[in-house]
Write a protein that holds these residues in place. Structure first.
Motif, PDB file in Angstrom:
ATOM      1  N   TYR A  80      61.350 -27.238  23.393  1.00  0.00           N
ATOM      2  CA  TYR A  80      59.965 -27.813  23.620  1.00  0.00           C
ATOM      3  C   TYR A  80      59.081 -28.295  22.357  1.00  0.00           C
ATOM      4  O   TYR A  80      58.966 -27.502  21.437  1.00  0.00           O
ATOM      5  N   VAL A  81      58.339 -29.447  22.539  1.00  0.00           N
ATOM      6  CA  VAL A  81      57.230 -29.518  21.673  1.00  0.00           C
ATOM      7  C   VAL A  81      55.830 -29.732  22.677  1.00  0.00           C
ATOM      8  O   VAL A  81      55.958 -30.375  23.417  1.00  0.00           O
ATOM      9  N   VAL A  82      54.956 -28.819  22.286  1.00  0.00           N
ATOM     10  CA  VAL A  82      53.812 -28.983  22.990  1.00  0.00           C
ATOM     11  C   VAL A  82      52.631 -29.458  21.856  1.00  0.00           C
ATOM     12  O   VAL A  82      52.471 -29.209  20.899  1.00  0.00           O
ATOM     13  N   LEU A  83      51.846 -30.620  22.457  1.00  0.00           N
ATOM     14  CA  LEU A  83      50.793 -31.266  21.730  1.00  0.00           C
ATOM     15  C   LEU A  83      49.442 -30.559  22.091  1.00  0.00           C
ATOM     16  O   LEU A  83      49.205 -30.251  23.139  1.00  0.00           O
ATOM     17  N   GLU A  84      48.626 -30.157  20.826  1.00  0.00           N
ATOM     18  CA  GLU A  84      47.520 -29.198  21.129  1.00  0.00           C
ATOM     19  C   GLU A  84      46.391 -30.322  21.889  1.00  0.00           C
ATOM     20  O   GLU A  84      45.392 -29.420  22.471  1.00  0.00           O
ATOM     21  N   ASN A  85      46.504 -31.632  21.699  1.00  0.00           N
ATOM     22  CA  ASN A  85      45.579 -32.452  22.102  1.00  0.00           C
ATOM     23  C   ASN A  85      46.189 -33.740  21.910  1.00  0.00           C
ATOM     24  O   ASN A  85      47.499 -33.977  21.522  1.00  0.00           O
ATOM     25  N   GLN A  87      45.078 -36.166  19.639  1.00  0.00           N
ATOM     26  CA  GLN A  87      44.989 -36.837  18.359  1.00  0.00           C
ATOM     27  C   GLN A  87      46.159 -37.197  17.689  1.00  0.00           C
ATOM     28  O   GLN A  87      47.069 -36.733  17.887  1.00  0.00           O
ATOM     29  N   GLY A  88      45.864 -38.075  16.999  1.00  0.00           N
ATOM     30  CA  GLY A  88      47.083 -38.777  16.034  1.00  0.00           C
ATOM     31  C   GLY A  88      47.794 -37.887  15.577  1.00  0.00           C
ATOM     32  O   GLY A  88      49.073 -37.717  15.447  1.00  0.00           O
ATOM     33  N   HIS A  89      47.372 -36.577  14.383  1.00  0.00           N
ATOM     34  CA  HIS A  89      48.177 -35.699  13.757  1.00  0.00           C
ATOM     35  C   HIS A  89      48.656 -34.708  14.859  1.00  0.00           C
ATOM     36  O   HIS A  89      49.520 -33.852  14.227  1.00  0.00           O
ATOM     37  N   ALA A  90      48.355 -34.791  16.063  1.00  0.00           N
ATOM     38  CA  ALA A  90      49.082 -34.059  17.042  1.00  0.00           C
ATOM     39  C   ALA A  90      50.324 -34.656  17.599  1.00  0.00           C
ATOM     40  O   ALA A  90      51.393 -33.910  17.881  1.00  0.00           O
ATOM     41  N   MET A  91      50.162 -35.802  17.780  1.00  0.00           N
ATOM     42  CA  MET A  91      51.266 -36.705  18.553  1.00  0.00           C
ATOM     43  C   MET A  91      51.865 -37.847  18.007  1.00  0.00           C
ATOM     44  O   MET A  91      52.910 -38.334  18.669  1.00  0.00           O
ATOM     45  N   LEU A  92      51.437 -38.352  16.919  1.00  0.00           N
ATOM     46  CA  LEU A  92      52.166 -39.471  16.550  1.00  0.00           C
ATOM     47  C   LEU A  92      53.685 -39.249  16.092  1.00  0.00           C
ATOM     48  O   LEU A  92      54.465 -40.404  16.171  1.00  0.00           O
ATOM     49  N   GLY A  93      53.991 -38.207  15.765  1.00  0.00           N
ATOM     50  CA  GLY A  93      55.395 -37.845  15.659  1.00  0.00           C
ATOM     51  C   GLY A  93      56.123 -37.516  16.755  1.00  0.00           C
ATOM     52  O   GLY A  93      57.416 -37.215  16.458  1.00  0.00           O
ATOM     53  N   MET A  94      55.650 -37.581  17.982  1.00  0.00           N
ATOM     54  CA  MET A  94      56.423 -37.161  18.953  1.00  0.00           C
ATOM     55  C   MET A  94      57.946 -37.922  19.296  1.00  0.00           C
ATOM     56  O   MET A  94      58.772 -37.401  19.690  1.00  0.00           O
ATOM     57  N   THR A  95      58.034 -39.261  19.003  1.00  0.00           N
ATOM     58  CA  THR A  95      59.284 -39.938  19.144  1.00  0.00           C
ATOM     59  C   THR A  95      60.254 -39.378  18.173  1.00  0.00           C
ATOM     60  O   THR A  95      61.545 -39.565  18.820  1.00  0.00           O
ATOM     61  N   TYR A  96      60.073 -38.847  16.874  1.00  0.00           N
ATOM     62  CA  TYR A  96      61.150 -38.192  16.416  1.00  0.00           C
ATOM     63  C   TYR A  96      61.760 -37.034  17.113  1.00  0.00           C
ATOM     64  O   TYR A  96      62.965 -36.899  17.445  1.00  0.00           O
ATOM     65  N   TRP A  97      60.750 -36.359  17.812  1.00  0.00           N
ATOM     66  CA  TRP A  97      61.366 -35.109  18.831  1.00  0.00           C
ATOM     67  C   TRP A  97      62.276 -35.696  19.872  1.00  0.00           C
ATOM     68  O   TRP A  97      63.303 -35.176  20.272  1.00  0.00           O
ATOM     69  N   GLN A  98      61.676 -36.692  20.571  1.00  0.00           N
ATOM     70  CA  GLN A  98      62.248 -37.169  21.752  1.00  0.00           C
ATOM     71  C   GLN A  98      63.735 -37.915  21.435  1.00  0.00           C
ATOM     72  O   GLN A  98      64.438 -37.960  21.911  1.00  0.00           O
ATOM     73  N   ILE A 105      55.339 -31.779  25.654  1.00  0.00           N
ATOM     74  CA  ILE A 105      54.501 -31.484  26.842  1.00  0.00           C
ATOM     75  C   ILE A 105      53.121 -31.715  26.358  1.00  0.00           C
ATOM     76  O   ILE A 105      52.684 -31.384  25.022  1.00  0.00           O
ATOM     77  N   ALA A 106      52.292 -32.215  27.326  1.00  0.00           N
ATOM     78  CA  ALA A 106      50.829 -32.304  26.836  1.00  0.00           C
ATOM     79  C   ALA A 106      50.021 -32.251  28.343  1.00  0.00           C
ATOM     80  O   ALA A 106      50.346 -32.307  29.140  1.00  0.00           O
ATOM     81  N   HIS A 107      48.695 -31.596  27.964  1.00  0.00           N
ATOM     82  CA  HIS A 107      47.468 -31.794  28.966  1.00  0.00           C
ATOM     83  C   HIS A 107      47.628 -33.230  29.500  1.00  0.00           C
ATOM     84  O   HIS A 107      47.704 -34.196  28.846  1.00  0.00           O
ATOM     85  N   VAL A 108      47.204 -33.194  31.009  1.00  0.00           N
ATOM     86  CA  VAL A 108      47.124 -34.642  31.445  1.00  0.00           C
ATOM     87  C   VAL A 108      45.828 -35.171  31.011  1.00  0.00           C
ATOM     88  O   VAL A 108      46.047 -36.735  30.480  1.00  0.00           O
ATOM     89  N   ASP A 142      56.593 -36.227  27.947  1.00  0.00           N
ATOM     90  CA  ASP A 142      57.801 -36.058  29.206  1.00  0.00           C
ATOM     91  C   ASP A 142      57.049 -35.316  30.297  1.00  0.00           C
ATOM     92  O   ASP A 142      57.425 -35.442  31.360  1.00  0.00           O
ATOM     93  N   LYS A 143      56.380 -34.355  29.995  1.00  0.00           N
ATOM     94  CA  LYS A 143      55.654 -33.544  30.938  1.00  0.00           C
ATOM     95  C   LYS A 143      54.290 -33.092  30.841  1.00  0.00           C
ATOM     96  O   LYS A 143      53.980 -33.026  29.647  1.00  0.00           O
ATOM     97  N   THR A 144      53.338 -33.283  31.797  1.00  0.00           N
ATOM     98  CA  THR A 144      51.945 -32.958  31.666  1.00  0.00           C
ATOM     99  C   THR A 144      51.562 -31.943  32.624  1.00  0.00           C
ATOM    100  O   THR A 144      52.259 -31.595  33.485  1.00  0.00           O
ATOM    101  N   PHE A 145      50.468 -31.228  32.417  1.00  0.00           N
ATOM    102  CA  PHE A 145      49.939 -30.165  33.395  1.00  0.00           C
ATOM    103  C   PHE A 145      48.629 -30.203  33.340  1.00  0.00           C
ATOM    104  O   PHE A 145      47.903 -30.969  32.587  1.00  0.00           O
ATOM    105  N   THR A 146      47.750 -29.430  34.167  1.00  0.00           N
ATOM    106  CA  THR A 146      46.382 -29.256  34.487  1.00  0.00           C
ATOM    107  C   THR A 146      45.828 -28.006  33.687  1.00  0.00           C
ATOM    108  O   THR A 146      45.315 -28.166  32.469  1.00  0.00           O
ATOM    109  N   ASP A 147      45.899 -27.023  34.351  1.00  0.00           N
ATOM    110  CA  ASP A 147      45.364 -25.775  33.977  1.00  0.00           C
ATOM    111  C   ASP A 147      46.236 -24.929  33.068  1.00  0.00           C
ATOM    112  O   ASP A 147      46.098 -24.077  32.018  1.00  0.00           O
TER     113      ASP A 147
END
Length: 298
Positions: A80-85, A87-98, A105-108, A142-147
């Motif tokens: 799994y890869v979890v995004l802290e929020n 922002q670009g430096h948290a998420m722009l690399g996600m397609t490498y992992w995918q 995984i990210a918050h909604v 790929d997956k989101t959550f709330t709380d």
């Protein structure tokens, strides 16, 4: 700041925080071409059932560099890869992992931020990083959550928690209750001055802090800066800074002052922190504007 790993896209290579928990500590400065966008912490947890990574990284090649380091440490696959929020430096690399078959995984609210702001963040990355933005493209979690989202890896429980408003929409922490370790993302800062954004809820962040402390972590890996034991230091440079700034702005508003007065708030107690000169006046202005709206009932 001199790059600590000049032969890698990483600003610094992963360091062991405690058994099974590692973090590549980013530069405590703004994004630059030289630091390859590695100005936040890229952390991971190695278990007998796989690896969980916190933050996808600023770009495709940076994510690959982190993955190369993980492979040097373990044969366990990244699960799994979890995004802290969002922002670009948290998420722009996600397609490498995918591309490696790893779900993100990210918050909604972070997912919403990525959808709304992703194209602009990608354009900024390409302008700033030029050739280092090679292969970077926008992705969708790929997956989101709330709380709360609970995962089990290697028999270990890992809790991904949204504790309330903090630095930016969709901020989460990764709590390892059996290890008493929390990977706080941008809920906690030290070593560099925290930034306030237009959508930062500073009053809510102060309330969220109590829930963060209630976790009872013994080791904290903040969003920026090295790991710390206990809450004292990150409290001083996160909650206490926010409380101080709001108290000073409240005095200005009560006296009928204006934005120019906010710029004059004495922040010298924090002047030793990295990014102080870039952020201190901006923070004062945004907190003043936020509290102006609060006074109007918004």
């Amino acid at each position: 700041m001199a790059d600590k790993a000049p032969d890698s896209f990483l600003y610094s290579r992963p360091e062991k925080v405690t058994d099974g928990v590692w973090s590549a500590i980013g530069a405590t400065q703004p994004h630059t071409y030289e630091n390859s966008g590695h100005n936040n912490n890229l952390s991971f947890v190695i278990t007998d059932g796989g690896v969980l990574v916190v933050n996808a990284g600023d770009n495709y090649l940076l994510a690959k560099s982190l993955h190369d380091e993980i492979r040097e440490l373990t044969d366990q696959p990244v699960k799994y890869v979890v995004l802290e929020n969002g922002q670009g430096h948290a998420m722009l690399g996600m397609t490498y992992w995918q591309d490696q078959g790893v779900p993100v995984i990210a918050h909604v609210d972070a997912a919403r931020e990525i959808e709304e702001n992703g194209p602009a963040l990608l354009a900024q990355l390409r302008q700033r990083s030029r050739d280092k933005a090679f292969r970077t493209r926008l992705g969708t979690p790929d997956k989101t959550f709330t709380d709360r989202l609970e995962l089990t890896l290697g028999g270990e429980t890992i809790e991904i928690l949204n504790l309330g408003p903090a630095h930016s929409p969709g901020d989460i922490v990764v709590w390892l209750p059996e290890r008493k370790v929390v990977i706080s993302g941008d809920v906690a800062f030290h070593e560099r001055l925290l930034p306030v954004f237009e959508d930062t809820d500073t009053a809510g962040w102060i309330e969220t802090w109590d829930r963060f402390v209630d976790l009872g972590a013994e080791i904290i890996i903040p969003g920026h800066g090295g790991p710390v034991e206990g809450y004292e230091e990150v409290t001083r440079y996160t909650r206490d800074y926010l409380v101080y700034m709001r108290e000073q702005v409240a005095k200005i508003l009560d006296a009928g002052g204006d934005l120019n007065d906010a710029y004059q708030i004495d922040q010298s107690a924090y002047a030793h922190l990295d990014t102080f000169h870039e952020l201190s006046r901006r923070n004062a202005a945004l907190i003043f504007q936020e509290m102006e709206f609060e006074a109007l009932g918004f």
